[in-house]
Design a protein around this motif. Sequence first.
Motif, PDB file in Angstrom:
ATOM      1  N   PHE A 520       0.759  -1.259   0.046  1.00 50.08           N
ATOM      2  CA  PHE A 520      -0.193  -0.128   0.031  1.00 50.08           C
ATOM      3  C   PHE A 520       1.005   1.122   0.075  1.00 50.08           C
ATOM      4  O   PHE A 520       2.084   1.085   0.091  1.00 50.08           O
ATOM      5  N   GLY A 521       0.244   2.458  -0.051  1.00 58.18           N
ATOM      6  CA  GLY A 521       1.117   3.714  -0.028  1.00 58.18           C
ATOM      7  C   GLY A 521       1.545   4.100  -1.424  1.00 58.18           C
ATOM      8  O   GLY A 521       0.535   4.625  -2.069  1.00 58.18           O
ATOM      9  N   GLY A 522       3.060   4.086  -1.632  1.00 61.93           N
ATOM     10  CA  GLY A 522       3.273   4.491  -2.780  1.00 61.93           C
ATOM     11  C   GLY A 522       3.412   6.302  -2.839  1.00 61.93           C
ATOM     12  O   GLY A 522       2.821   6.687  -3.898  1.00 61.93           O
ATOM     13  N   LEU A 523       3.477   6.870  -1.667  1.00 62.00           N
ATOM     14  CA  LEU A 523       3.468   8.332  -1.594  1.00 62.00           C
ATOM     15  C   LEU A 523       4.735   9.033  -2.477  1.00 62.00           C
ATOM     16  O   LEU A 523       5.912   8.636  -2.147  1.00 62.00           O
ATOM     17  N   GLY A 524       4.204   9.488  -3.696  1.00 58.61           N
ATOM     18  CA  GLY A 524       5.549  10.002  -4.345  1.00 58.61           C
ATOM     19  C   GLY A 524       6.214  11.628  -3.969  1.00 58.61           C
ATOM     20  O   GLY A 524       5.079  12.506  -3.749  1.00 58.61           O
ATOM     21  N   LEU A 525       7.353  11.555  -3.951  1.00 57.42           N
ATOM     22  CA  LEU A 525       7.949  12.876  -3.676  1.00 57.42           C
ATOM     23  C   LEU A 525       9.180  13.083  -4.697  1.00 57.42           C
ATOM     24  O   LEU A 525      10.151  12.566  -4.098  1.00 57.42           O
ATOM     25  N   PRO A 526       9.230  13.834  -5.750  1.00 58.14           N
ATOM     26  CA  PRO A 526      10.521  13.992  -6.218  1.00 58.14           C
ATOM     27  C   PRO A 526      11.243  14.953  -5.878  1.00 58.14           C
ATOM     28  O   PRO A 526      10.695  16.020  -5.540  1.00 58.14           O
ATOM     29  N   PHE A 543       3.167  14.350  -4.244  1.00 56.84           N
ATOM     30  CA  PHE A 543       3.094  15.597  -3.180  1.00 56.84           C
ATOM     31  C   PHE A 543       4.247  16.535  -3.754  1.00 56.84           C
ATOM     32  O   PHE A 543       5.343  16.198  -4.395  1.00 56.84           O
ATOM     33  N   LYS A 544       4.180  17.792  -3.115  1.00 56.43           N
ATOM     34  CA  LYS A 544       5.293  18.596  -3.506  1.00 56.43           C
ATOM     35  C   LYS A 544       6.026  19.053  -2.262  1.00 56.43           C
ATOM     36  O   LYS A 544       7.165  19.614  -2.449  1.00 56.43           O
ATOM     37  N   ASN A 545       5.758  18.491  -1.077  1.00 57.07           N
ATOM     38  CA  ASN A 545       6.616  18.769   0.103  1.00 57.07           C
ATOM     39  C   ASN A 545       6.478  17.622   1.077  1.00 57.07           C
ATOM     40  O   ASN A 545       5.422  16.759   0.740  1.00 57.07           O
ATOM     41  N   ALA A 546       7.532  17.187   1.891  1.00 58.40           N
ATOM     42  CA  ALA A 546       7.522  15.821   2.914  1.00 58.40           C
ATOM     43  C   ALA A 546       6.533  16.347   3.790  1.00 58.40           C
ATOM     44  O   ALA A 546       5.955  15.542   4.213  1.00 58.40           O
ATOM     45  N   ASP A 547       6.182  17.751   4.329  1.00 63.51           N
ATOM     46  CA  ASP A 547       5.243  17.926   5.375  1.00 63.51           C
ATOM     47  C   ASP A 547       3.826  17.178   5.160  1.00 63.51           C
ATOM     48  O   ASP A 547       3.028  16.535   5.823  1.00 63.51           O
ATOM     49  N   ASP A 548       3.510  17.521   3.739  1.00 64.77           N
ATOM     50  CA  ASP A 548       2.061  17.204   3.158  1.00 64.77           C
ATOM     51  C   ASP A 548       1.949  15.845   3.123  1.00 64.77           C
ATOM     52  O   ASP A 548       1.099  15.275   3.363  1.00 64.77           O
ATOM     53  N   LEU A 549       3.316  15.211   2.581  1.00 63.18           N
ATOM     54  CA  LEU A 549       3.105  13.612   2.664  1.00 63.18           C
ATOM     55  C   LEU A 549       3.268  12.955   3.823  1.00 63.18           C
ATOM     56  O   LEU A 549       2.439  12.068   4.067  1.00 63.18           O
ATOM     57  N   PHE A 550       3.662  13.506   4.675  1.00 61.23           N
ATOM     58  CA  PHE A 550       3.869  12.819   6.127  1.00 61.23           C
ATOM     59  C   PHE A 550       2.407  13.014   6.777  1.00 61.23           C
ATOM     60  O   PHE A 550       2.130  12.029   7.638  1.00 61.23           O
ATOM     61  N   LYS A 551       1.682  14.111   6.509  1.00 64.43           N
ATOM     62  CA  LYS A 551       0.485  14.159   7.031  1.00 64.43           C
ATOM     63  C   LYS A 551      -0.472  12.997   6.774  1.00 64.43           C
ATOM     64  O   LYS A 551      -1.210  12.505   7.345  1.00 64.43           O
ATOM     65  N   VAL A 552      -0.472  12.889   5.398  1.00 59.05           N
ATOM     66  CA  VAL A 552      -1.491  11.765   4.891  1.00 59.05           C
ATOM     67  C   VAL A 552      -0.504  10.331   5.350  1.00 59.05           C
ATOM     68  O   VAL A 552      -1.656   9.320   5.773  1.00 59.05           O
ATOM     69  N   TYR A 553       0.471  10.157   5.498  1.00 63.63           N
ATOM     70  CA  TYR A 553       1.478   8.908   5.953  1.00 63.63           C
ATOM     71  C   TYR A 553       0.910   8.667   7.349  1.00 63.63           C
ATOM     72  O   TYR A 553       0.386   7.363   7.715  1.00 63.63           O
ATOM     73  N   SER A 554       0.665   9.672   8.116  1.00 65.16           N
ATOM     74  CA  SER A 554       0.363   9.599   9.419  1.00 65.16           C
ATOM     75  C   SER A 554      -1.189   9.169   9.691  1.00 65.16           C
ATOM     76  O   SER A 554      -1.367   8.318  10.365  1.00 65.16           O
ATOM     77  N   ARG A 555      -2.065   9.699   8.591  1.00 65.07           N
ATOM     78  CA  ARG A 555      -3.463   9.247   8.653  1.00 65.07           C
ATOM     79  C   ARG A 555      -3.563   7.833   8.268  1.00 65.07           C
ATOM     80  O   ARG A 555      -4.430   6.958   8.881  1.00 65.07           O
TER      81      ARG A 555
END
Length: 610
Positions: A520-526, A543-555
């Motif tokens: 699952f997951g596969g959250l992308g951030l180049p 995603f455009k930044n790590a903070d937004d990615l981590f918010k989703v990952y935390s959820r």
Amino acid sequence: MLNRKLIVIICCSLLIQTSFTTHTAAQSQPATIKTRWAKNVTPDNVLPEYPRPQLSRSAWTSLNGTWQYAILPKAQAQPAAFAGDILVPYPVESALSGVQKTVGKDSVLWYKRTFNIPSSYKNKQVILHFGAVDWQTDVYINGQHAGTHKGGYDPFSFNITPLLKKRGAQEITIKVWDPTDQGPQPRGKQVTNPQGIWYTPVTGIWQTVWLEPVAATYIASLKPTPDIDNKTLSLQARVENLQPGDQVKIKARDGDQTVAEETLQNATAAATLNIPSPKLWSPSSPFLYDLSVAVVRKGKVIDEVKSYFAMRKISMEPDEKGVQRMLLNNKFVFQYGPLDQGWWPDGLYTAPTDEALKFDIEKTKAMGFNMIRKHVKVEPARWYYYCDQLGMLVWQDMPSGDLGNGWENRPGVLGRATDKDRTAESEQIYRTEWKAIMDALYPFPSIVVWVPFNEAWGQFKTEEITKWTEDYDPSRLVNSASGGNFYPVGHMIDLHSYPDPAMPRADLFGKQQALVLGEFGGLGLPLEGHTWQQKDNWGYRSFKNADDLFKVYSRYCERMKDLIKAGLSAAVYTQTTDVEMEVNGLMTYDREVIKVPVEKLKAVHDDMMK
């Protein structure tokens, strides 16, 4: 609805089209990006570490380093002249090889070098070892054929003693043919035209090549099987050229203290060692016992090897609700880890250095994971050795090959597809290599799950292959089909769900099989400056930044708590690092940036699994 979504996502992932910049063939051409360890690679310092920690002897000689190479049409004889130098064991397509050329199914790759036999090898048998060569290998010593091996992921060896000259330099020549995705053999994610989730081909030698002097009678392999319930270790030693009256002496140690000894008068039998008050191996306490095994003839040691083992148990039992749970040492431990592809921007299949090989495991551990799913690839023995040392559970995939199955939308059936109708040759290739992989990796206690198939990629005779795998190694669990083509066989049912976490229905499947989320997951951030290509990189969600990615990952981790309560036994997040066009790694492909701080990941993982 979930079933249709899953099938669509998987099918789309196979069809994603992205641009890819082809490597040039010139030796001076750098990799798109490199790891920090690449600068430490020199012809005189190429993976010098001992390659087989589970069966070690002090005397050995590495043949890593500079060889000559040539790429010729398949039908052509041995080259009269070679094209240049190649750095072994880096694949010919990799930057670290110094070549970066593609071979293809219509050509073969030739290697040549000379070596000298140390004087200390006198009166010994000389074994030539290969960690792995992809795919069909013919070996010649001083112009004479030493042997042929088919298989890209299992170690193999030849006794070259009869082919050696009495003095002077010895010549080794190797011929390798690899059809990549244009043949039926296991090849993982290698394809001729890399795109999407498919990567650069790997041809030829990609693990350490080495010489080992042994006695005429020598220990060829060890098979340790722990039983924590009965506080015993069963040990089978395979000894070549046993003589009548030979004994096998075994000693287990906890540091300087001997905890068990056994002498086998019948050297072909299995020994049973009683391990009093065993110290159990787990991710939180990865204790390893030392082991020594010797062949003794008339009181004289003929051969001796050093090894190690762990007392641990993997099993499953129903919980209070009747849902099957995966147990470690008879206790439920939620297994959570990343999908680990094991690719490198500079070495492709081959980590640039041993430090780099260990780095991914260390960082995975520091992030708070307790498991790694090794995805459609097999690593060098030292990778599993570090998992044993550091305390990392491993799910080991069989590398996929001979793809072409079609997904079917069958109402009421979870992720079902058609089995592949393989040819007799293709089936035999699979069976031979899967057995060889299991044999080679059996001694590593970190491995707790075998995964014969992934997402119906080349999946065939599922029930038969699963049953064979279970019978061949009853000490581990078997995940018959990760993410597709489900049958009521094996120990678990494994759903793939992108990007959100989900699980198979406990009321339908949980009474017979453990419930796992295999991907699952596969959250992308180049991240600019750390990507394989400048554009058209992708993840399952971007995603455009790590903070937004981590918010989703935390959820996602919060959601996982509910799934664990509902019966989920394990989950696998995609993935450890970016790989070529994929940018959904927790680390960049060059390992320079950990996208979310290790401490933040560990905190959310600890909270999820408490």
